[in-house]
Write an enzyme that holds these catalytic residues in place. Structure first.
Site, PDB file in Angstrom:
ATOM      1  N   GLU A 148     -41.409 -14.312  12.566  1.00 33.28           N
ATOM      2  CA  GLU A 148     -42.404 -14.795  11.584  1.00 33.28           C
ATOM      3  C   GLU A 148     -43.524 -15.409  12.403  1.00 33.28           C
ATOM      4  O   GLU A 148     -43.355 -16.492  12.966  1.00 33.28           O
ATOM      5  CB  GLU A 148     -41.789 -15.869  10.684  1.00 33.28           C
ATOM      6  CG  GLU A 148     -40.636 -15.406   9.839  1.00 33.28           C
ATOM      7  CD  GLU A 148     -41.075 -14.529   8.687  1.00 33.28           C
ATOM      8  OE1 GLU A 148     -42.272 -14.540   8.345  1.00 33.28           O
ATOM      9  OE2 GLU A 148     -40.217 -13.820   8.140  1.00 33.28           O
ATOM     10  N   CYS A 161     -49.124 -21.266   8.512  1.00 28.89           N
ATOM     11  CA  CYS A 161     -49.210 -19.856   8.921  1.00 28.89           C
ATOM     12  C   CYS A 161     -50.019 -19.044   7.920  1.00 28.89           C
ATOM     13  O   CYS A 161     -50.759 -18.151   8.291  1.00 28.89           O
ATOM     14  CB  CYS A 161     -47.813 -19.279   9.093  1.00 28.89           C
ATOM     15  SG  CYS A 161     -46.797 -19.429   7.622  1.00 28.89           S
ATOM     16  N   LYS A 173     -33.118 -24.507  17.203  1.00 34.79           N
ATOM     17  CA  LYS A 173     -33.966 -25.241  18.151  1.00 34.79           C
ATOM     18  C   LYS A 173     -35.288 -25.567  17.464  1.00 34.79           C
ATOM     19  O   LYS A 173     -36.151 -24.711  17.285  1.00 34.79           O
ATOM     20  CB  LYS A 173     -34.241 -24.447  19.429  1.00 34.79           C
ATOM     21  CG  LYS A 173     -34.726 -25.395  20.517  1.00 34.79           C
ATOM     22  CD  LYS A 173     -35.786 -24.860  21.449  1.00 34.79           C
ATOM     23  CE  LYS A 173     -37.172 -24.677  20.957  1.00 34.79           C
ATOM     24  NZ  LYS A 173     -37.979 -25.909  20.829  1.00 34.79           N
ATOM     25  N   GLU A 195     -56.327 -17.126  15.202  1.00 38.87           N
ATOM     26  CA  GLU A 195     -55.744 -18.190  14.387  1.00 38.87           C
ATOM     27  C   GLU A 195     -56.140 -19.540  14.995  1.00 38.87           C
ATOM     28  O   GLU A 195     -55.786 -19.837  16.136  1.00 38.87           O
ATOM     29  CB  GLU A 195     -54.214 -18.049  14.397  1.00 38.87           C
ATOM     30  CG  GLU A 195     -53.532 -19.050  13.501  1.00 38.87           C
ATOM     31  CD  GLU A 195     -52.017 -18.921  13.540  1.00 38.87           C
ATOM     32  OE1 GLU A 195     -51.456 -18.792  14.640  1.00 38.87           O
ATOM     33  OE2 GLU A 195     -51.399 -18.961  12.464  1.00 38.87           O
TER      34      GLU A 195
HETATM   35  P1  NAD Z   1     -45.002 -21.950  19.160  1.00 37.02           P
HETATM   36  O1  NAD Z   1     -44.933 -20.478  19.262  1.00 37.02           O
HETATM   37  O2  NAD Z   1     -45.728 -22.703  20.191  1.00 37.02           O
HETATM   38  O3  NAD Z   1     -43.530 -22.581  19.134  1.00 37.02           O
HETATM   39  C1  NAD Z   1     -42.562 -22.204  18.157  1.00 37.02           C
HETATM   40  C2  NAD Z   1     -41.191 -22.554  18.693  1.00 37.02           C
HETATM   41  O4  NAD Z   1     -40.924 -21.752  19.842  1.00 37.02           O
HETATM   42  C3  NAD Z   1     -41.045 -24.006  19.152  1.00 37.02           C
HETATM   43  O5  NAD Z   1     -39.754 -24.451  18.852  1.00 37.02           O
HETATM   44  C4  NAD Z   1     -41.237 -23.896  20.652  1.00 37.02           C
HETATM   45  O6  NAD Z   1     -40.648 -24.944  21.388  1.00 37.02           O
HETATM   46  C5  NAD Z   1     -40.529 -22.584  20.928  1.00 37.02           C
HETATM   47  N1  NAD Z   1     -40.929 -21.912  22.152  1.00 37.02           N
HETATM   48  C6  NAD Z   1     -42.022 -22.104  22.926  1.00 37.02           C
HETATM   49  N2  NAD Z   1     -42.010 -21.251  23.973  1.00 37.02           N
HETATM   50  C7  NAD Z   1     -40.889 -20.509  23.853  1.00 37.02           C
HETATM   51  C8  NAD Z   1     -40.328 -19.448  24.613  1.00 37.02           C
HETATM   52  N3  NAD Z   1     -40.913 -18.975  25.713  1.00 37.02           N
HETATM   53  N4  NAD Z   1     -39.171 -18.898  24.199  1.00 37.02           N
HETATM   54  C9  NAD Z   1     -38.561 -19.331  23.059  1.00 37.02           C
HETATM   55  N5  NAD Z   1     -39.045 -20.344  22.308  1.00 37.02           N
HETATM   56  C10 NAD Z   1     -40.200 -20.917  22.696  1.00 37.02           C
HETATM   57  O7  NAD Z   1     -45.570 -22.255  17.709  1.00 37.02           O
HETATM   58  P2  NAD Z   1     -45.930 -23.667  17.111  1.00 37.02           P
HETATM   59  O8  NAD Z   1     -47.179 -24.136  17.795  1.00 37.02           O
HETATM   60  O9  NAD Z   1     -44.743 -24.542  17.085  1.00 37.02           O
HETATM   61  O10 NAD Z   1     -46.245 -23.283  15.593  1.00 37.02           O
HETATM   62  C11 NAD Z   1     -47.449 -22.764  15.184  1.00 37.02           C
HETATM   63  C12 NAD Z   1     -47.393 -21.255  15.070  1.00 37.02           C
HETATM   64  O11 NAD Z   1     -46.320 -20.878  14.221  1.00 37.02           O
HETATM   65  C13 NAD Z   1     -48.640 -20.690  14.429  1.00 37.02           C
HETATM   66  O12 NAD Z   1     -49.017 -19.521  15.114  1.00 37.02           O
HETATM   67  C14 NAD Z   1     -48.179 -20.352  13.015  1.00 37.02           C
HETATM   68  O13 NAD Z   1     -48.921 -19.341  12.368  1.00 37.02           O
HETATM   69  C15 NAD Z   1     -46.777 -19.932  13.260  1.00 37.02           C
HETATM   70  N6  NAD Z   1     -46.007 -20.038  12.027  1.00 37.02           N
HETATM   71  C16 NAD Z   1     -45.641 -18.881  11.387  1.00 37.02           C
HETATM   72  C17 NAD Z   1     -44.950 -18.957  10.178  1.00 37.02           C
HETATM   73  C18 NAD Z   1     -44.530 -17.706   9.455  1.00 37.02           C
HETATM   74  O14 NAD Z   1     -43.664 -17.805   8.584  1.00 37.02           O
HETATM   75  N7  NAD Z   1     -45.077 -16.540   9.763  1.00 37.02           N
HETATM   76  C19 NAD Z   1     -44.626 -20.201   9.636  1.00 37.02           C
HETATM   77  C20 NAD Z   1     -45.018 -21.354  10.319  1.00 37.02           C
HETATM   78  C21 NAD Z   1     -45.705 -21.257  11.515  1.00 37.02           C
END
Ligand code: NAD
Length: 500
Positions: free
Chosen positions: A271, A305, A197, A402
């Protein structure tokens, strides 16, 4: 998904003919059991963030669609069309996916740049990384060996690595294609099936890869995709018939994913976010360190991230270092990811831009001073100027939270102990950078840093061989490297009595 309007960025910037055709006859949104179908959930508008204009409209997967996708993945796992074939056939098919991706590198680069806003060169690096990750894990299909156990001598006992079953892969919008392959490639190599997803904010490359994988010969139902926002992710994470949920995203969503996944005994890897410190000692190569600090925070407009969003500089060189950093930052060009010579693209959405501007406002309230940036430029798209804050109190929101945007918080330190204490002073533990010419110091300070990865005299190096992940609020589990092979397989012990 509806076709784009003629005023799309694809008509304004040089893109491949195939990119234009992809956007003119886009995929319907879900890939289930080898068939592309329209979701029956709400329609989500996917934007070109560089122009704040619609790119595509995609009907999300409903909970029933998600269930359909998981059942398709389960059927594909259970009948052995993937887990039951010889490992070298799995390896060959994965290389075929990588070959197709190489063939279509330009199209994927265009799509990734358009969908995320990142400069084209950065999108191209992402596509190259995805190719090498698929190839690296393809090799593991034939190399994940078990062992013979020295059990009592009348017995033959051995272990084999077995696939888990159905793996969910929930990914963010900042690196859609590489992060998908961090999960998909080890899962496929070990014989699992997958339901991915992508983020609703940048789903195009995931949909394009699923189409490409079918063309490359991957059997139906082995790699399924459902799209949509949090409701789709939640329906997937909480599905009772999964064997693993691999999530990359924010720390707040990670908690929800873990909660949803706890409905059944499912493995979870998270992650999550970061607030990584880049530490510069006075004995460092200043020019190289400034370049590294800039790459660490301005790449992908800080939406990374591992963004080195906190800079800790030894007191004696603080002012000179900041002056050099600011003067080189002034030379950077903001613009649409597909326009020529752009260094920094837009933020992903109006919402993200609002959050970044709120953090900038809060930093000022906390007493921090912006030495460059701090405002939004007057241009279409979700842009924020690269911003450097000095005089930042340790408890300020820009130090503790962040921001996920082009905002750098600078502080100074007196000695090694203070550097380590400041670096470890947030809830996160994803990565850290360390600049010094003293190897003993690199070793001492590196050992003290609570982070999944420490880069010394470099920053942000990713490679398929290098395990990556966080500690504390940045999550748990490791992607890439041999660690990932273990996260997508399980040890099976067989004990054989030859003369019962
Ligand atoms: P997000 O948490 O908003 O969304 C991530 C994914 O989860 C998306 O596909 C979203 O649609 C889905 N999602 C949202 N609510 C959900 C729920 N209740 N249950 C299951 N899935 C759900 O994150 P984002 O804004 O897309 O990305 C940015 C974040 O990701 C930042 O915090 C960044 O640090 C983190 N990130 C971490 C890494 C790593 O490897 N540690 C890498 C890239 C990004």
């Amino acid at each position: 998904m509806t076709p784009p309007t003629p005023t799309q960025a694809a008509d304004l910037y040089p893109v491949a003919d195939q990119t234009r055709s992809f956007l003119a006859t886009p995929p319907p949104g879900q890939v289930i059991g080898g068939t592309e179908v329209r979701g029956s959930g709400p329609v989500v508008v996917d934007q070109d963030p560089g122009r704040a204009q619609p790119l595509a409209e995609i009907a999300s997967a409903s909970p029933e669609d998600v269930d359909h996708a998981v059942r398709s993945a389960r059927a594909a796992f259970d009948d052995g069309r993937w887990s039951g074939i010889d490992a070298d056939d799995r390896e060959r098919l994965m290389h075929s996916i990588a070959d197709h991706l190489e063939r279509d590198r330009e199209v994927f680069t265009d799509l990734e740049s358009l969908d995320t806003g990142k400069p084209r060169e950065q999108a191209e690096e992402d596509v190259n990384e995805a190719i090498s990750v698929i190839r690296y894990f393809a090799g593991w299909a034939t190399k994940a060996e078990g062992s013979v156990i020295p059990a009592p001598s009348r017995l033959l006992a051995y272990t084999t690595r077995e696939p888990l079953g159905v793996c969910a892969a929930i990914t963010p919008w900042n690196y859609p294609l590489p992060i998908l392959t961090y999960k998909l490639a080890p899962a496929l190599a070990m014989g699992n099936t997958v339901v991915a997803k992508p983020s609703e904010l940048a789903p195009l490359s995931t949909l394009a890869l699923a189409r490409l994988a079918l063309e490359a010969g991957l059997p139906d139902g082995v790699f399924n995709v459902v799209t949509g926002a949090g409701a789709t992710g939640s329906a997937l994470a909480g599905h009772l018939d999964l064997d693993k949920v691999a999530f990359t995203g924010s720390t707040a969503t990670g908690r929800l994913v873990m909660e949803a996944a706890s409905a059944s005994p499912t493995r979870v890897s998270l992650e999550l976010g970061g607030k990584s410190a880049h530490i510069v000692f006075a004995d460092a190569d200043m020019n190289a360190a400034v370049g590294s600090v800039m790459d660490g925070i301005w790449t992908n407009a800080g939406q990374v991230c591992i963004a080195g969003s906190r800079l800790l500089v030894e007191h004696s060189v603080h002012d000179d270092f900041v002056e050099l950093l600011v003067s080189r930052t002034r030379e950077l060009k903001l613009g649409h990811g597909l326009s020529q010579g752009v260094d920094i693209g837009p933020l992903i959405s109006a919402g993200q831009k609002g959050r970044v501007l709120d953090h900038i406002g809060a930093a000022r309230t906390d007493g921090a001073r912006a030495v460059i940036g701090g405002t939004e430029p007057d241009m279409p798209g979700h842009f924020v100027e690269p911003t450097v804050f000095v005089n930042v109190p340790p408890g300020s929101v820009v130090v503790q939270e962040e921001v996920f945007g082009p905002v750098l918080a600078v502080s100074s330190f007196k000695d090694e102990d203070e550097a380590v204490r400041l670096a470890n002073s947030t809830q996160y533990g994803l990565a850290a950078g360390l600049w010094t010419s003293d190897l003993g110091r690199a070793h001492r300070v590196g050992r003290g840093l609570r982070a999944g990865t420490v880069w010394v005299n470099t920053y942000g190096i990713f490679h398929p061989t290098l395990p990556f992940g966080g500690v504390r609020g940045s999550g748990f589990g490791r992607e890439l490297g041999s660690d990932a092979v273990h996260h997508y397989s399980e040890t099976k012990t067989t004990v054989l009595d030859p003369s019962p």
